[in-house]
Enzyme design. Structure first.
Site, PDB file in Angstrom:
ATOM      1  N   HIS A 194       1.011  -1.258  -0.068  1.00  0.00           N
ATOM      2  CA  HIS A 194      -0.012  -0.003   0.020  1.00  0.00           C
ATOM      3  C   HIS A 194       0.885   1.404  -0.088  1.00  0.00           C
ATOM      4  O   HIS A 194       1.830   1.127   0.671  1.00  0.00           O
ATOM      5  CB  HIS A 194      -0.818   0.112   1.423  1.00  0.00           C
ATOM      6  CG  HIS A 194      -2.021   1.116   0.952  1.00  0.00           C
ATOM      7  ND1 HIS A 194      -1.979   2.248   1.358  1.00  0.00           N
ATOM      8  CD2 HIS A 194      -3.372   0.561   0.769  1.00  0.00           C
ATOM      9  CE1 HIS A 194      -3.110   2.556   1.208  1.00  0.00           C
ATOM     10  NE2 HIS A 194      -3.992   1.809   0.845  1.00  0.00           N
ATOM     11  N   ASP A 229      -8.040  -5.214  -0.175  1.00  0.00           N
ATOM     12  CA  ASP A 229      -8.571  -6.092  -1.158  1.00  0.00           C
ATOM     13  C   ASP A 229      -8.145  -7.570  -1.059  1.00  0.00           C
ATOM     14  O   ASP A 229      -8.585  -8.378  -1.515  1.00  0.00           O
ATOM     15  CB  ASP A 229      -7.968  -5.697  -2.668  1.00  0.00           C
ATOM     16  CG  ASP A 229      -8.276  -4.197  -2.950  1.00  0.00           C
ATOM     17  OD1 ASP A 229      -7.669  -3.195  -3.025  1.00  0.00           O
ATOM     18  OD2 ASP A 229      -9.728  -4.289  -2.829  1.00  0.00           O
TER      19      ASP A 229
HETATM   20  C1  SDX Z   1      -6.226  -0.197  -2.906  1.00  0.00           C
HETATM   21  O1  SDX Z   1      -4.390   4.617  -2.049  1.00  0.00           O
HETATM   22  C2  SDX Z   1      -5.346   3.851  -1.458  1.00  0.00           C
HETATM   23  O2  SDX Z   1      -5.715   4.312  -0.506  1.00  0.00           O
HETATM   24  C3  SDX Z   1      -6.042   2.716  -2.105  1.00  0.00           C
HETATM   25  C4  SDX Z   1      -6.797   1.786  -1.253  1.00  0.00           C
HETATM   26  C5  SDX Z   1      -8.191   2.692  -1.197  1.00  0.00           C
HETATM   27  O3  SDX Z   1      -8.979   2.210  -0.168  1.00  0.00           O
HETATM   28  O4  SDX Z   1      -8.406   3.538  -1.876  1.00  0.00           O
HETATM   29  O5  SDX Z   1      -6.424   1.448  -0.149  1.00  0.00           O
HETATM   30  C6  SDX Z   1      -7.391   0.555  -2.054  1.00  0.00           C
HETATM   31  O6  SDX Z   1      -5.971   0.228  -3.897  1.00  0.00           O
HETATM   32  C7  SDX Z   1      -5.246  -0.997  -2.370  1.00  0.00           C
HETATM   33  C8  SDX Z   1      -4.183  -1.419  -3.259  1.00  0.00           C
HETATM   34  C9  SDX Z   1      -4.639  -2.455  -3.959  1.00  0.00           C
HETATM   35  N1  SDX Z   1      -3.657  -2.762  -4.896  1.00  0.00           N
HETATM   36  C10 SDX Z   1      -3.083  -4.251  -5.043  1.00  0.00           C
HETATM   37  O7  SDX Z   1      -3.168  -4.922  -3.993  1.00  0.00           O
HETATM   38  C11 SDX Z   1      -1.969  -4.472  -6.199  1.00  0.00           C
HETATM   39  C12 SDX Z   1      -0.784  -4.935  -5.696  1.00  0.00           C
HETATM   40  N2  SDX Z   1      -0.002  -4.002  -4.645  1.00  0.00           N
HETATM   41  C13 SDX Z   1       1.121  -3.126  -5.543  1.00  0.00           C
HETATM   42  O8  SDX Z   1       1.056  -3.138  -6.870  1.00  0.00           O
HETATM   43  C14 SDX Z   1       1.476  -1.813  -4.690  1.00  0.00           C
HETATM   44  O9  SDX Z   1       1.869  -2.468  -3.578  1.00  0.00           O
HETATM   45  C15 SDX Z   1       0.663  -0.832  -4.741  1.00  0.00           C
HETATM   46  C16 SDX Z   1       0.260  -0.117  -6.040  1.00  0.00           C
HETATM   47  C17 SDX Z   1      -0.358  -0.781  -3.634  1.00  0.00           C
HETATM   48  C18 SDX Z   1       1.527   0.312  -3.962  1.00  0.00           C
HETATM   49  O10 SDX Z   1       2.484   0.589  -5.044  1.00  0.00           O
HETATM   50  P1  SDX Z   1       3.536   1.902  -4.903  1.00  0.00           P
HETATM   51  O11 SDX Z   1       3.429   2.616  -3.407  1.00  0.00           O
HETATM   52  O12 SDX Z   1       3.829   2.575  -5.885  1.00  0.00           O
HETATM   53  O13 SDX Z   1       4.870   0.976  -4.436  1.00  0.00           O
HETATM   54  P2  SDX Z   1       5.819   0.427  -5.363  1.00  0.00           P
HETATM   55  O14 SDX Z   1       4.986  -0.313  -6.663  1.00  0.00           O
HETATM   56  O15 SDX Z   1       6.790   1.577  -5.672  1.00  0.00           O
HETATM   57  O16 SDX Z   1       6.479  -0.743  -4.556  1.00  0.00           O
HETATM   58  C19 SDX Z   1       7.691  -0.581  -3.781  1.00  0.00           C
HETATM   59  C20 SDX Z   1       8.524  -2.015  -3.815  1.00  0.00           C
HETATM   60  C21 SDX Z   1       8.858  -2.310  -5.276  1.00  0.00           C
HETATM   61  O17 SDX Z   1       9.979  -3.134  -5.108  1.00  0.00           O
HETATM   62  P3  SDX Z   1      11.530  -2.442  -5.083  1.00  0.00           P
HETATM   63  O18 SDX Z   1      11.324  -1.499  -6.590  1.00  0.00           O
HETATM   64  O19 SDX Z   1      11.732  -1.312  -3.996  1.00  0.00           O
HETATM   65  O20 SDX Z   1      12.454  -3.499  -5.144  1.00  0.00           O
HETATM   66  O21 SDX Z   1       7.460  -2.931  -3.480  1.00  0.00           O
HETATM   67  C22 SDX Z   1       7.424  -3.911  -4.341  1.00  0.00           C
HETATM   68  C23 SDX Z   1       7.696  -3.273  -5.719  1.00  0.00           C
HETATM   69  O22 SDX Z   1       8.453  -4.228  -6.439  1.00  0.00           O
HETATM   70  N3  SDX Z   1       6.213  -4.278  -4.413  1.00  0.00           N
HETATM   71  C24 SDX Z   1       5.403  -5.659  -4.483  1.00  0.00           C
HETATM   72  C25 SDX Z   1       4.091  -5.382  -4.334  1.00  0.00           C
HETATM   73  N4  SDX Z   1       3.880  -4.163  -4.146  1.00  0.00           N
HETATM   74  C26 SDX Z   1       4.846  -3.318  -3.991  1.00  0.00           C
HETATM   75  N5  SDX Z   1       6.389  -6.745  -5.042  1.00  0.00           N
HETATM   76  C27 SDX Z   1       5.395  -7.713  -4.779  1.00  0.00           C
HETATM   77  N6  SDX Z   1       3.937  -7.994  -4.952  1.00  0.00           N
HETATM   78  C28 SDX Z   1       3.403  -6.602  -4.301  1.00  0.00           C
HETATM   79  N7  SDX Z   1       2.164  -6.647  -4.382  1.00  0.00           N
END
Ligand code: SDX
Length: 424
Positions: free
Chosen positions: A301, A358
């Protein structure tokens, strides 16, 4: 008022600092470009406050979520979704008379114009219900074009009341069953579930366990400060577009798998793991592998760098509801195994990747008989009062300006047009 100092190109500038009611600090850069000629750059807006707001407070480090100051745990346990919707939209918990009046309006405005049913004839039965919801919500404006400037906006009630009907009709369309009209003797959650699962050929009484589960699910999704879809609603509303157009845009933003579409993606991921011998450790390894674009959907998140309080509540709800329904869903076991591994794996711990809202919601929707492609519609129904509250807050702000970010251009510098016959 404290201030921040910026040194740029040998010049020192003083920027005002804003401190919120919960102690959050914001450097106010409203006049930065005029003072310095420079803008800030913040890809994904992870460090940028787009507005001041009185609606929702999140502390990502402590896993705190409050609607108008009331903790989500108390609302999930004691409130109804209409009460929470009123709290978000109008800024206070309704008294008995206000709640009765609000619920009556949400009930008596549930029907859509009979002509709008014809819209559904144009959709393929395979149409994604989010496409139907966003287009039908935008189309409501063609039946209610008048906008109210100040005072009670009837379009807020119409949208809150009709969205659940449109959502249920989208489901009935997908399974080729006749639409079930809303009923005036049912509560918000009962009415929706009745429109979803009743058939003309027999009586259908909504099971209390499903009504209660839906009430909690809708409350948990009702608002979440400046997330992607709410920011979209505010951006569209800032151009003074009407409520229906602004909310329709928010529905489209929510659809993406990184946002509200994640609940559908989580279920599809759990089914993929189940069908692959339930080898969840293989998928944890894939999520960590930078050469593999697989992501552990439902984890991580932008704000919560600790547990998502909604996920904690939903995990408990999933256990209770599946037990009450006598369902032994292997997907719930796989979800719990993934959570257990992730909470102890360095890759996830180092990146603060915890289950989010989610991760468990889909297990619950599935137990309630709601199909996977309706999961994000369910998220949208929950988030509707939050979107409306933010749109209303923006439109009532006398200082609100059209949202128009700047950029840093990195494209070609000036060059001349080349006639067609002289190009490579
Ligand atoms: C919602 O914003 C809100 O409030 C949203 C929400 C709401 O109520 O409105 O809470 C609802 O959208 C919840 C999130 C649902 N999405 C997912 O579950 C999709 C999977 N999660 C991600 O794609 C990610 O964690 C996000 C989109 C939620 C957050 O993305 P960020 O903050 O841009 O983080 P990032 O993509 O830059 O990741 C940081 C690191 C990366 O690794 P490094 O580059 O540091 O090595 O964490 C890793 C990412 O690769 N990473 C994951 C991951 N999420 C982040 N690795 C594996 N699996 C994951 N799910």
């Amino acid at each position: 008022m404290s201030s921040a100092k910026l040194t740029l190109n040998g010049e020192e500038y003083e920027l005002p600092v804003v401190v919120g009611s919960e102690g959050e600090t914001g450097v106010d850069i409203t006049r930065l470009r005029g003072q310095t000629g420079a803008v800030t750059l913040d890809s994904g807006y992870g460090n940028t406050g787009s507005c001041k707001s009185n609606i929702c407070f999140i502390n990502g480090e402590k896993g705190i979520l409050r609607y108008r100051g009331i903790p989500i745990e108390q609302l999930a346990e004691h409130a109804t979704f209409p009460e929470v919707s009123y709290l978000l939209i109008y800024g206070k918990l309704p008294n008995a008379a206000e709640l009765s009046d609000f619920r009556e309006k949400l009930t008596y405005h549930s029907m859509i114009h009979e002509d709008m049913k014809k819209f559904f004839e144009g959709f393929s039965h395979t149409a994604h219900p989010m496409a139907i919801l966003s287009s039908m919500v935008a189309s409501l404006q063609t039946y209610y074009p008048e906008e109210v400037d100040g005072g009670e906006d009837p379009n807020i009630i119409r949208l809150m009341a009709k969205a659940k009907t449109i959502a249920a009709y989208a489901y009935k369309k997908s399974i080729g069953q006749p639409f079930i009209y809303p009923r005036n003797d049912l509560s918000y959650s009962e009415n929706f579930l009745h429109m979803m699962f009743a058939v003309p050929t027999e009586e259908y009484a909504v099971p209390e366990v499903l009504r209660q589960a839906l009430n909690v699910l809708l409350i948990l999704h009702a608002d979440h400060e400046q997330n992607c879809s709410t920011s979209t609603v505010r951006i569209v509303g800032s151009s003074q577009a009407n409520l229906y157009a602004s909310i329709s845009a928010g529905i489209c933003a929510l659809w993406g798998p990184l946002h509200g579409g994640a609940n559908q993606a989580v279920l599809e991921m759990l089914e993929q793991i189940r069908d692959d011998g339930a080898d969840y450790k293989k998928y944890v390894a894939k999520a960590k592998d930078k050469n593999d674009d697989f992501r552990m959907m439902g984890f991580g998140h932008r704000v919560y760098k600790n547990f998502d309080p909604r996920a904690t509540i939903l995990r408990k709800q999933a256990d209770e509801v599946l037990t009450k329904l006598g369902i032994n869903d292997p997907l719930l076991e796989i979800a719990k195994q993934l959570e257990e591994v992730a909470l102890n794996d360095e890759y996830f711990v180092q990146r603060n990747l915890y289950p989010n809202v989610d991760f468990y919601s889909g297990i619950l929707y599935r137990a309630m008989g709601i199909p996977t492609n309706m999961f994000t519609v369910m998220f949208a129904l929950g988030r509707l009062p939050g979107w409306i509250a933010h749109w209303k807050e923006l439109r009532e702000d006398p200082g609100a300006r059209i949202n128009r970010p700047r950029q840093i251009y990195t494209g070609p510098t000036e060059n001349d047009f080349v006639p067609l016959d002289q190009r490579d």
